[in-house]
Design a protein around this motif. Structure first.
Motif, PDB file in Angstrom:
ATOM      1  N   CYS A  25      30.320  33.725  45.612  1.00 31.43           N
ATOM      2  CA  CYS A  25      31.132  33.081  44.572  1.00 31.43           C
ATOM      3  C   CYS A  25      30.443  31.817  44.081  1.00 31.43           C
ATOM      4  O   CYS A  25      31.080  30.948  43.477  1.00 31.43           O
ATOM      5  CB  CYS A  25      32.512  32.752  45.115  1.00 31.43           C
ATOM      6  SG  CYS A  25      33.345  34.184  45.831  1.00 31.43           S
ATOM      7  N   PRO A  38      35.659  35.211  40.194  1.00 34.00           N
ATOM      8  CA  PRO A  38      36.906  35.510  40.915  1.00 34.00           C
ATOM      9  C   PRO A  38      37.626  36.756  40.406  1.00 34.00           C
ATOM     10  O   PRO A  38      38.111  37.564  41.210  1.00 34.00           O
ATOM     11  CB  PRO A  38      37.736  34.244  40.707  1.00 34.00           C
ATOM     12  CG  PRO A  38      36.730  33.167  40.549  1.00 34.00           C
ATOM     13  CD  PRO A  38      35.580  33.791  39.808  1.00 34.00           C
ATOM     14  N   VAL A  41      36.132  39.906  41.954  1.00 35.85           N
ATOM     15  CA  VAL A  41      35.910  39.994  43.398  1.00 35.85           C
ATOM     16  C   VAL A  41      36.531  41.257  43.981  1.00 35.85           C
ATOM     17  O   VAL A  41      35.900  41.983  44.757  1.00 35.85           O
ATOM     18  CB  VAL A  41      36.457  38.736  44.105  1.00 35.85           C
ATOM     19  CG1 VAL A  41      36.600  38.971  45.607  1.00 35.85           C
ATOM     20  CG2 VAL A  41      35.531  37.551  43.869  1.00 35.85           C
ATOM     21  N   LEU A  58      32.366  36.785  52.205  1.00 33.36           N
ATOM     22  CA  LEU A  58      32.537  35.936  51.032  1.00 33.36           C
ATOM     23  C   LEU A  58      31.912  34.571  51.278  1.00 33.36           C
ATOM     24  O   LEU A  58      32.215  33.909  52.280  1.00 33.36           O
ATOM     25  CB  LEU A  58      34.025  35.722  50.724  1.00 33.36           C
ATOM     26  CG  LEU A  58      34.817  36.849  50.083  1.00 33.36           C
ATOM     27  CD1 LEU A  58      36.266  36.406  49.926  1.00 33.36           C
ATOM     28  CD2 LEU A  58      34.232  37.239  48.743  1.00 33.36           C
ATOM     29  N   ALA A  82      38.708  33.350  45.611  1.00 35.94           N
ATOM     30  CA  ALA A  82      38.201  34.694  45.898  1.00 35.94           C
ATOM     31  C   ALA A  82      39.064  35.395  46.935  1.00 35.94           C
ATOM     32  O   ALA A  82      39.387  36.583  46.799  1.00 35.94           O
ATOM     33  CB  ALA A  82      36.748  34.608  46.369  1.00 35.94           C
TER      34      ALA A  82
END
Length: 271
Positions: A25, A38, A41, A58, A82
């Motif tokens: 991210c 986001p 994701v 992540l 996320a």
């Protein structure tokens, strides 16, 4: 071997090799192909699990050499956004952070493991993970990520991690020898040596993570960027699997899943 259980899934101890798909991210990531906004994701995580990922890792802060620094607050905001996208998805998730403050914010989401490149060297991190009952993936680190130089120092750093886990009461964990140019003192030759001696790190009787995806030491020439390092990554992945890797962290899930399938099939007959 002491296996590690992540969301009910065994890692090591005779279990199938597990595949960790990477979702970054952080737009600063060294491999731009791994950056995910986001809103994307969940779809990317679902695609990775469909392609063979057992767990999604992540991260929201680039740790590549020369990456711009971001605040803990910004990392927290990125990663919690996320995680919100994955809440209720049923996907097994780990968070890649070395900061207890970030982990604390993540605990209100569906989270199944922590991935700490600091190897529990940050005060309070191990206790927080233990209190939350989370298994951990822990990279070799004495005081800072990547400060273990060479094979022998990496062995000592991993031994220190074992001690930290014992002291904190963390019983479920995977060890990561920490291949990569984490500090200015690290060299590509050190990474090759860690790979050549990967089986040495089995002496701790804990599952091992191979995390080499598209890293600098694999480049054929100084000019070759990470986007061109997939073939070398897959070749090295196969070699590390033959040396005992129990989990592979990868940007390219479908391709890596095929490597794991082929090597596992060969290993069935002791070849």
């Amino acid at each position: 071997m002491f296996p590690c259980r992540v969301n009910g899934m065994a890692v090591g101890g005779g279990a199938p090799v597990r595949l960790m798909g990477v979702i970054n991210c952080s737009p600063e990531s060294f491999f731009s192909g791994s950056f995910t906004r986001p809103a994307d994701v969940r779809s990317r995580a679902e695609a990775m699990t469909d392609a063979g990922a057992d767990i999604i890792d992540l991260g929201a802060r680039s740790t590549a050499p020369g990456s711009p620094a971001i605040s803990v607050a910004e990392e927290t905001e990125r990663i919690t956004r996320a995680l919100s996208e994955l809440d209720g998805s049923g996907i097994t998730v780990s968070v890649d952070t070395r900061y207890p403050e970030v982990l604390d914010a993540c605990l209100s989401h569906d989270l199944h493991a922590v991935n700490d490149i600091g190897g529990f060297s940050t005060p309070g991190y191990a206790a927080m993970a233990a209190g939350a009952g989370l298994p951990a993936i822990l990279m070799a680190a004495c005081m800072e990520p990547g400060d273990a130089l060479g094979v022998e120092m990496t062995v000592r750093a991993l031994q220190e991690i074992v001690t930290r886990c014992e002291d904190a009461g963390v019983k479920e964990y995977v060890l990561d020898p920490g291949i990569g140019l984490w500090t200015p003192a690290r060299t590509v030759e050190m990474d090759w040596e860690l790979c050549r001696n990967f089986s040495r790190f089995r002496e701790f009787d804990r599952p091992l993570l191979a995390a080499i995806s598209r890293k600098t030491f694999l480049r054929a020439t100084p000019e070759q960027g990470p986007e061109a390092r997939l073939p070398a990554t897959l070749g090295m992945t196969a070699l590390l699997l033959r040396q005992g890797a129990d989990m592979v962290r990868a940007h390219d899930v479908a391709e890596t899943a095929e490597v794991i399938r082929v090597v596992s099939r060969m290993n069935e007959h002791g070849v």
